[in-house]
Write a protein that holds these residues in place. Structure first.
Motif, short mmCIF file in Angstrom:
data_model
loop_
_atom_site.label_atom_id
_atom_site.label_comp_id
_atom_site.label_asym_id
_atom_site.label_seq_id
_atom_site.Cartn_x
_atom_site.Cartn_y
_atom_site.Cartn_z
N ARG A 88 52.53 47.42 65.68
CA ARG A 88 53.80 48.06 65.95
C ARG A 88 54.88 47.52 65.04
NH1 ARG A 88 53.53 50.88 70.67
NH2 ARG A 88 55.01 52.18 69.54
N ARG A 89 55.89 48.35 64.77
CA ARG A 89 56.97 47.97 63.88
C ARG A 89 57.73 46.77 64.44
NH1 ARG A 89 61.70 52.03 61.91
NH2 ARG A 89 61.70 52.46 64.14
N GLN A 90 58.06 45.83 63.58
CA GLN A 90 58.75 44.61 63.99
C GLN A 90 60.26 44.77 63.87
OE1 GLN A 90 56.88 41.90 65.24
NE2 GLN A 90 55.37 43.56 65.13
N ALA A 91 60.99 43.90 64.57
CA ALA A 91 62.45 43.91 64.50
C ALA A 91 62.92 43.53 63.10
CB ALA A 91 63.02 42.93 65.52
N LYS A 92 64.07 44.11 62.70
CA LYS A 92 64.66 43.83 61.40
C LYS A 92 65.98 43.08 61.57
CE LYS A 92 65.01 46.71 58.11
NZ LYS A 92 65.28 47.90 57.28
N GLU A 93 66.33 42.31 60.55
CA GLU A 93 67.62 41.64 60.54
C GLU A 93 68.72 42.66 60.28
OE1 GLU A 93 68.13 38.46 61.15
OE2 GLU A 93 65.99 38.05 61.46
N VAL A 99 79.41 44.32 56.26
CA VAL A 99 79.83 44.49 57.65
C VAL A 99 79.29 43.32 58.46
CG1 VAL A 99 79.67 45.90 59.74
CG2 VAL A 99 79.89 47.01 57.51
N GLU A 100 80.19 42.60 59.10
CA GLU A 100 79.80 41.49 59.98
C GLU A 100 79.88 41.99 61.42
OE1 GLU A 100 78.30 37.90 60.92
OE2 GLU A 100 78.72 38.61 58.87
N PRO A 101 78.74 42.13 62.09
CA PRO A 101 78.77 42.73 63.43
C PRO A 101 79.28 41.74 64.48
CG PRO A 101 76.56 42.00 62.93
CD PRO A 101 77.38 41.73 61.68
N PRO A 102 79.82 42.25 65.58
CA PRO A 102 80.15 41.36 66.70
C PRO A 102 78.88 40.76 67.30
CG PRO A 102 81.04 43.59 67.04
CD PRO A 102 80.09 43.65 65.89
N GLU A 103 79.05 39.75 68.12
CA GLU A 103 77.91 39.19 68.83
C GLU A 103 77.34 40.26 69.75
OE1 GLU A 103 75.22 36.16 69.70
OE2 GLU A 103 76.85 36.21 68.22
N PRO A 104 76.04 40.55 69.67
CA PRO A 104 75.49 41.63 70.49
C PRO A 104 75.51 41.28 71.97
CG PRO A 104 73.73 40.46 69.35
CD PRO A 104 75.02 39.93 68.79
N PRO A 248 67.62 50.64 66.65
CA PRO A 248 66.28 50.24 66.20
C PRO A 248 66.02 50.65 64.75
CG PRO A 248 66.20 52.14 67.69
CD PRO A 248 67.60 51.65 67.71
N PRO A 249 65.31 49.82 63.98
CA PRO A 249 64.54 48.64 64.39
C PRO A 249 65.36 47.35 64.44
CG PRO A 249 64.15 49.07 62.08
CD PRO A 249 65.05 50.19 62.58
N MET A 250 66.67 47.39 64.20
CA MET A 250 67.48 46.21 64.47
C MET A 250 67.64 46.08 65.97
SD MET A 250 70.40 46.18 61.46
CE MET A 250 70.89 47.90 61.64
N PRO A 251 67.46 44.89 66.54
CA PRO A 251 67.48 44.76 67.99
C PRO A 251 68.87 44.67 68.60
CG PRO A 251 66.98 42.64 66.99
CD PRO A 251 67.06 43.64 65.86
N PHE A 252 69.92 44.69 67.79
CA PHE A 252 71.28 44.54 68.29
C PHE A 252 71.64 45.67 69.25
CE2 PHE A 252 71.06 41.68 65.00
CZ PHE A 252 72.23 41.02 64.69
N GLU A 253 72.15 45.29 70.43
CA GLU A 253 72.61 46.27 71.40
C GLU A 253 73.99 45.86 71.93
OE1 GLU A 253 68.26 47.75 73.14
OE2 GLU A 253 69.60 46.58 74.43
N TYR A 254 74.85 46.87 72.13
CA TYR A 254 76.22 46.63 72.58
C TYR A 254 76.51 47.52 73.78
CZ TYR A 254 76.70 44.44 68.00
OH TYR A 254 76.53 43.64 66.90
#
Length: 336
Positions: A88-93, A99-104, A248-254
Protein backbone atom coordinates in the motif's frame (compact mmCIF):
# COMPACT_ATOMS: atom_id res chain seq x y z
CA UNK A 1 -27.18 -13.51 -29.13
CA UNK A 2 -28.77 -15.71 -26.45
CA UNK A 3 -26.92 -15.86 -23.13
CA UNK A 4 -26.71 -19.64 -23.33
CA UNK A 5 -24.90 -19.45 -26.66
CA UNK A 6 -22.49 -16.84 -25.29
CA UNK A 7 -21.80 -19.06 -22.26
CA UNK A 8 -21.01 -22.03 -24.46
CA UNK A 9 -18.72 -19.99 -26.68
CA UNK A 10 -16.95 -18.40 -23.70
CA UNK A 11 -16.39 -21.80 -22.06
CA UNK A 12 -14.83 -23.02 -25.29
CA UNK A 13 -12.35 -20.12 -25.24
CA UNK A 14 -14.09 -17.39 -27.25
CA UNK A 15 -12.71 -14.14 -25.82
CA UNK A 16 -15.26 -11.94 -27.55
CA UNK A 17 -18.14 -13.92 -26.04
CA UNK A 18 -16.53 -13.62 -22.60
CA UNK A 19 -16.19 -9.85 -22.98
CA UNK A 20 -19.81 -9.55 -24.08
CA UNK A 21 -20.94 -11.49 -21.00
CA UNK A 22 -18.81 -9.57 -18.49
CA UNK A 23 -18.90 -6.03 -19.92
CA UNK A 24 -22.26 -5.16 -18.25
CA UNK A 25 -20.63 -5.76 -14.86
CA UNK A 26 -17.26 -4.15 -15.49
CA UNK A 27 -18.03 -0.69 -14.14
CA UNK A 28 -19.84 -1.85 -11.01
CA UNK A 29 -16.98 -4.26 -10.28
CA UNK A 30 -14.53 -1.37 -10.60
CA UNK A 31 -16.54 0.65 -8.08
CA UNK A 32 -16.70 -2.37 -5.78
CA UNK A 33 -12.92 -2.72 -5.89
CA UNK A 34 -12.60 1.01 -5.22
CA UNK A 35 -14.78 0.79 -2.10
CA UNK A 36 -12.73 -2.16 -0.90
CA UNK A 37 -9.34 -0.56 -1.54
CA UNK A 38 -9.89 3.21 -1.33
CA UNK A 39 -7.53 3.75 -4.26
CA UNK A 40 -8.66 4.28 -7.84
CA UNK A 41 -5.39 2.96 -9.28
CA UNK A 42 -5.38 -0.11 -7.02
CA UNK A 43 -9.00 -0.77 -7.96
CA UNK A 44 -8.18 -0.66 -11.67
CA UNK A 45 -5.28 -3.10 -11.15
CA UNK A 46 -7.44 -5.54 -9.17
CA UNK A 47 -10.27 -5.27 -11.70
CA UNK A 48 -7.89 -6.37 -14.45
CA UNK A 49 -6.68 -9.22 -12.26
CA UNK A 50 -10.30 -10.21 -11.57
CA UNK A 51 -11.26 -10.33 -15.24
CA UNK A 52 -8.14 -12.31 -16.10
CA UNK A 53 -8.88 -14.83 -13.34
CA UNK A 54 -12.51 -15.08 -14.50
CA UNK A 55 -11.42 -15.67 -18.10
CA UNK A 56 -8.90 -18.32 -17.08
CA UNK A 57 -11.44 -20.07 -14.85
CA UNK A 58 -14.56 -19.65 -16.96
CA UNK A 59 -14.58 -23.23 -18.14
CA UNK A 60 -15.22 -24.20 -14.52
CA UNK A 61 -18.13 -21.78 -14.03
CA UNK A 62 -21.09 -24.11 -13.49
CA UNK A 63 -23.80 -21.49 -13.14
CA UNK A 64 -24.86 -22.49 -9.61
CA UNK A 65 -24.72 -18.78 -8.77
CA UNK A 66 -25.37 -15.96 -11.22
CA UNK A 67 -22.50 -14.70 -13.34
CA UNK A 68 -22.64 -11.38 -11.47
CA UNK A 69 -22.34 -13.12 -8.09
CA UNK A 70 -19.48 -15.28 -9.35
CA UNK A 71 -17.60 -12.21 -10.58
CA UNK A 72 -18.14 -10.45 -7.25
CA UNK A 73 -16.74 -13.50 -5.47
CA UNK A 74 -13.53 -13.31 -7.51
CA UNK A 75 -13.23 -9.52 -7.20
CA UNK A 76 -13.83 -9.54 -3.44
CA UNK A 77 -11.19 -12.18 -2.78
CA UNK A 78 -8.69 -10.42 -5.05
CA UNK A 79 -9.33 -7.22 -3.09
CA UNK A 80 -8.81 -9.04 0.21
CA UNK A 81 -5.47 -10.31 -1.07
CA UNK A 82 -4.51 -6.75 -2.04
CA UNK A 83 -5.55 -5.42 1.38
CA UNK A 84 -3.32 -7.96 3.07
CA UNK A 85 -0.30 -7.14 0.92
CA UNK A 86 2.48 -4.82 2.09
CA UNK A 87 2.42 -2.73 -1.06
CA UNK A 88 0.00 0.00 0.00
CA UNK A 89 1.06 3.59 -0.65
CA UNK A 90 3.07 5.10 2.19
CA UNK A 91 2.67 8.52 3.82
CA UNK A 92 4.57 11.43 2.27
CA UNK A 93 6.27 14.39 3.88
CA UNK A 94 4.88 17.90 3.41
CA UNK A 95 5.94 18.93 -0.11
CA UNK A 96 4.30 22.31 -0.86
CA UNK A 97 7.17 24.69 -1.71
CA UNK A 98 7.46 27.95 0.26
CA UNK A 99 4.52 27.07 2.51
CA UNK A 100 4.99 26.30 6.19
CA UNK A 101 1.87 24.50 7.41
CA UNK A 102 0.34 24.94 10.86
CA UNK A 103 0.70 22.13 13.36
CA UNK A 104 -1.82 19.49 12.22
CA UNK A 105 -4.78 18.59 14.37
CA UNK A 106 -3.84 14.95 13.88
CA UNK A 107 -2.19 12.59 11.41
CA UNK A 108 -4.45 10.57 9.14
CA UNK A 109 -4.32 6.80 8.74
CA UNK A 110 -5.71 6.33 5.21
CA UNK A 111 -2.88 7.90 3.24
CA UNK A 112 -3.56 5.71 0.18
CA UNK A 113 -6.98 7.29 -0.43
CA UNK A 114 -7.66 8.45 -4.00
CA UNK A 115 -10.76 9.97 -5.62
CA UNK A 116 -12.83 8.31 -8.32
CA UNK A 117 -14.22 10.40 -11.24
CA UNK A 118 -18.00 10.74 -11.37
CA UNK A 119 -17.82 9.85 -15.06
CA UNK A 120 -17.08 6.25 -13.97
CA UNK A 121 -20.06 6.18 -11.59
CA UNK A 122 -22.72 6.73 -14.24
CA UNK A 123 -25.17 3.85 -14.24
CA UNK A 124 -23.62 2.42 -11.06
CA UNK A 125 -24.64 4.66 -8.17
CA UNK A 126 -28.22 4.75 -9.44
CA UNK A 127 -28.44 1.01 -10.13
CA UNK A 128 -31.06 -1.10 -8.30
CA UNK A 129 -29.84 -2.59 -5.02
CA UNK A 130 -30.37 -5.97 -3.45
CA UNK A 131 -33.02 -6.35 -0.72
CA UNK A 132 -30.46 -6.30 2.10
CA UNK A 133 -28.86 -2.94 1.22
CA UNK A 134 -28.83 -0.30 3.97
CA UNK A 135 -26.88 2.56 2.37
CA UNK A 136 -27.84 4.81 -0.49
CA UNK A 137 -25.48 4.29 -3.41
CA UNK A 138 -24.46 7.97 -3.50
CA UNK A 139 -23.64 7.96 0.19
CA UNK A 140 -21.69 4.74 -0.19
CA UNK A 141 -19.24 6.29 -2.67
CA UNK A 142 -18.59 9.51 -0.73
CA UNK A 143 -15.04 10.16 0.44
CA UNK A 144 -16.11 10.10 4.10
CA UNK A 145 -17.71 6.66 3.69
CA UNK A 146 -14.85 5.18 1.66
CA UNK A 147 -12.32 6.53 4.17
CA UNK A 148 -14.23 5.03 7.11
CA UNK A 149 -14.37 1.67 5.32
CA UNK A 150 -10.59 1.53 5.07
CA UNK A 151 -10.23 1.43 8.87
CA UNK A 152 -12.24 -1.79 9.15
CA UNK A 153 -10.47 -5.16 9.21
CA UNK A 154 -10.47 -6.61 5.68
CA UNK A 155 -13.04 -9.37 6.22
CA UNK A 156 -15.44 -7.06 8.07
CA UNK A 157 -15.04 -4.55 5.26
CA UNK A 158 -15.92 -7.16 2.63
CA UNK A 159 -18.98 -8.36 4.53
CA UNK A 160 -20.32 -4.85 5.14
CA UNK A 161 -19.97 -3.84 1.48
CA UNK A 162 -21.51 -7.05 0.16
CA UNK A 163 -24.42 -6.99 2.63
CA UNK A 164 -25.18 -3.34 3.43
CA UNK A 165 -24.04 -1.61 0.23
CA UNK A 166 -24.78 -4.19 -2.47
CA UNK A 167 -27.55 -6.08 -0.73
CA UNK A 168 -26.39 -9.67 -1.17
CA UNK A 169 -28.02 -12.20 1.16
CA UNK A 170 -26.00 -13.61 4.06
CA UNK A 171 -25.82 -17.07 2.48
CA UNK A 172 -24.48 -15.57 -0.75
CA UNK A 173 -21.80 -13.66 1.14
CA UNK A 174 -20.86 -16.76 3.11
CA UNK A 175 -20.40 -18.66 -0.14
CA UNK A 176 -18.29 -15.84 -1.65
CA UNK A 177 -16.00 -15.83 1.38
CA UNK A 178 -15.96 -19.61 1.99
CA UNK A 179 -17.44 -18.93 5.40
CA UNK A 180 -20.54 -19.73 7.44
CA UNK A 181 -23.69 -17.63 7.68
CA UNK A 182 -23.09 -17.26 11.43
CA UNK A 183 -19.58 -15.95 10.81
CA UNK A 184 -20.90 -13.46 8.25
CA UNK A 185 -23.54 -12.20 10.68
CA UNK A 186 -20.94 -11.73 13.41
CA UNK A 187 -18.54 -9.90 11.10
CA UNK A 188 -21.36 -7.65 9.90
CA UNK A 189 -22.36 -6.73 13.47
CA UNK A 190 -18.77 -5.79 14.31
CA UNK A 191 -18.33 -3.89 11.04
CA UNK A 192 -21.48 -1.83 11.59
CA UNK A 193 -20.32 -0.93 15.10
CA UNK A 194 -16.87 0.03 13.84
CA UNK A 195 -18.28 2.13 11.02
CA UNK A 196 -20.73 3.89 13.33
CA UNK A 197 -17.85 4.80 15.62
CA UNK A 198 -15.97 6.38 12.71
CA UNK A 199 -18.81 8.29 11.03
CA UNK A 200 -21.25 10.92 12.33
CA UNK A 201 -24.89 9.89 12.51
CA UNK A 202 -27.35 11.40 10.08
CA UNK A 203 -28.74 13.52 12.92
CA UNK A 204 -25.38 15.20 13.52
CA UNK A 205 -25.44 17.12 10.26
CA UNK A 206 -27.98 18.68 8.00
CA UNK A 207 -28.70 16.84 4.80
CA UNK A 208 -26.24 17.70 2.04
CA UNK A 209 -27.83 19.85 -0.68
CA UNK A 210 -26.71 17.41 -3.38
CA UNK A 211 -30.29 17.06 -4.58
CA UNK A 212 -30.72 20.85 -4.68
CA UNK A 213 -28.49 21.83 -7.59
CA UNK A 214 -29.19 25.55 -7.20
CA UNK A 215 -28.04 25.46 -3.60
CA UNK A 216 -24.95 23.40 -4.43
CA UNK A 217 -24.11 25.62 -7.40
CA UNK A 218 -24.30 28.74 -5.23
CA UNK A 219 -21.93 27.31 -2.61
CA UNK A 220 -19.51 26.06 -5.26
CA UNK A 221 -19.52 29.41 -7.11
CA UNK A 222 -18.82 31.28 -3.86
CA UNK A 223 -15.95 28.88 -3.08
CA UNK A 224 -14.40 29.41 -6.52
CA UNK A 225 -14.57 33.20 -6.15
CA UNK A 226 -13.01 33.12 -2.70
CA UNK A 227 -10.24 30.67 -3.63
CA UNK A 228 -9.27 32.34 -6.91
CA UNK A 229 -9.24 35.78 -5.21
CA UNK A 230 -7.33 34.44 -2.17
CA UNK A 231 -10.10 35.92 -0.01
CA UNK A 232 -9.65 34.01 3.24
CA UNK A 233 -12.48 35.84 5.03
CA UNK A 234 -14.97 34.93 2.28
CA UNK A 235 -13.67 31.38 2.26
CA UNK A 236 -13.98 30.97 6.03
CA UNK A 237 -17.57 32.28 5.89
CA UNK A 238 -18.46 29.24 3.77
CA UNK A 239 -17.12 26.72 6.29
CA UNK A 240 -18.78 24.90 9.15
CA UNK A 241 -17.31 25.38 12.63
CA UNK A 242 -15.88 21.85 12.57
CA UNK A 243 -14.66 21.92 8.96
CA UNK A 244 -12.13 19.20 8.18
CA UNK A 245 -9.20 19.21 5.73
CA UNK A 246 -7.13 16.19 4.72
CA UNK A 247 -4.53 15.73 1.98
CA UNK A 248 -3.52 12.11 1.26
CA UNK A 249 -0.87 10.81 0.82
CA UNK A 250 0.35 13.50 3.23
CA UNK A 251 -1.10 12.54 6.62
CA UNK A 252 -1.71 16.13 7.78
CA UNK A 253 -5.29 16.72 8.91
CA UNK A 254 -6.89 19.93 10.21
CA UNK A 255 -10.21 20.35 11.96
CA UNK A 256 -11.91 23.59 12.96
CA UNK A 257 -12.41 26.95 11.31
CA UNK A 258 -9.48 28.72 12.98
CA UNK A 259 -6.77 26.23 12.04
CA UNK A 260 -8.20 25.82 8.53
CA UNK A 261 -8.11 29.61 8.14
CA UNK A 262 -4.43 29.58 9.12
CA UNK A 263 -3.77 26.75 6.69
CA UNK A 264 -5.44 28.62 3.80
CA UNK A 265 -3.61 31.83 4.68
CA UNK A 266 -0.34 29.94 4.36
CA UNK A 267 -1.36 28.54 0.98
CA UNK A 268 -2.13 32.04 -0.38
CA UNK A 269 0.87 33.74 1.21
CA UNK A 270 3.59 35.29 -0.97
CA UNK A 271 1.16 36.13 -3.76
CA UNK A 272 0.26 32.55 -4.66
CA UNK A 273 -2.88 32.63 -6.83
CA UNK A 274 -4.84 29.79 -8.37
CA UNK A 275 -7.24 28.96 -11.17
CA UNK A 276 -9.84 26.28 -10.48
CA UNK A 277 -11.26 23.94 -13.13
CA UNK A 278 -14.51 22.22 -12.08
CA UNK A 279 -15.10 18.48 -12.17
CA UNK A 280 -16.76 15.94 -9.89
CA UNK A 281 -15.40 13.12 -7.75
CA UNK A 282 -17.15 10.59 -5.51
CA UNK A 283 -20.50 12.27 -6.20
CA UNK A 284 -19.11 15.54 -4.84
CA UNK A 285 -18.01 18.86 -6.39
CA UNK A 286 -14.30 18.93 -7.15
CA UNK A 287 -11.70 21.19 -8.79
CA UNK A 288 -8.36 20.87 -10.46
CA UNK A 289 -6.20 23.54 -8.80
CA UNK A 290 -3.64 25.36 -10.97
CA UNK A 291 -1.00 27.67 -9.52
CA UNK A 292 -0.41 30.72 -11.70
CA UNK A 293 3.21 30.94 -12.81
CA UNK A 294 5.30 33.87 -14.04
CA UNK A 295 5.48 32.59 -17.62
CA UNK A 296 1.78 32.74 -18.53
CA UNK A 297 1.06 29.16 -17.54
CA UNK A 298 -0.81 27.73 -14.56
CA UNK A 299 0.59 24.45 -13.29
CA UNK A 300 -1.63 21.78 -11.76
CA UNK A 301 -0.93 21.39 -8.06
CA UNK A 302 -3.72 19.00 -7.10
CA UNK A 303 -7.40 18.19 -6.97
CA UNK A 304 -9.75 19.51 -4.27
CA UNK A 305 -12.96 17.65 -3.39
CA UNK A 306 -15.61 19.44 -1.31
CA UNK A 307 -18.12 17.89 1.08
CA UNK A 308 -21.23 19.99 1.62
CA UNK A 309 -23.74 20.04 4.43
CA UNK A 310 -26.69 22.40 4.52
CA UNK A 311 -25.39 25.64 3.03
CA UNK A 312 -21.78 25.20 4.15
CA UNK A 313 -18.62 23.27 3.33
CA UNK A 314 -17.85 20.73 6.05
CA UNK A 315 -14.80 19.07 4.51
CA UNK A 316 -12.19 19.52 1.80
CA UNK A 317 -9.81 16.84 0.63
CA UNK A 318 -6.73 17.72 -1.39
CA UNK A 319 -5.14 15.10 -3.66
CA UNK A 320 -1.88 15.21 -5.59
CA UNK A 321 -1.70 16.45 -9.18
CA UNK A 322 -1.03 12.86 -10.32
CA UNK A 323 -4.80 12.24 -10.20
CA UNK A 324 -5.62 15.04 -12.68
CA UNK A 325 -5.33 12.89 -15.86
CA UNK A 326 -7.93 10.45 -14.47
CA UNK A 327 -10.39 13.36 -14.53
CA UNK A 328 -9.46 14.44 -18.05
CA UNK A 329 -7.65 17.48 -16.65
CA UNK A 330 -4.29 18.72 -18.02
CA UNK A 331 -1.13 19.11 -15.96
CA UNK A 332 -0.97 22.78 -16.97
CA UNK A 333 -3.07 25.42 -18.74
CA UNK A 334 -2.73 29.00 -19.99
CA UNK A 335 -3.42 31.70 -17.42
CA UNK A 336 -6.87 33.15 -18.01
Amino acid sequence: MATGDLMSRARSGDGEAFRELTEPYRRELQVHCYRMLGSFQDAEDVLQDTLLAAWQGFAGFEGRASLRTWLYRIATNRCLNARRSAGRRQAKEWDVPNVEPPEPTRLGEVVWLEPIPDALLEGVIDAPLGPEARYEQRESISLAFVTALQILPPRQLAVLILRDVLGFHANEVADMLDSSVESVKGALKRARAGLQHRRPTSDDREQSPASDLLSEDAIVAAFVRAWECADVDALVALLTDDVFISMPPMPFEYQGRDVVARFCTGIFRAGRRFDLVPTRANGQPAFGAYLRGPNGTSHGTGLYVLTLTGDRICAMTRFENSVLPSFGLPRSLPIR
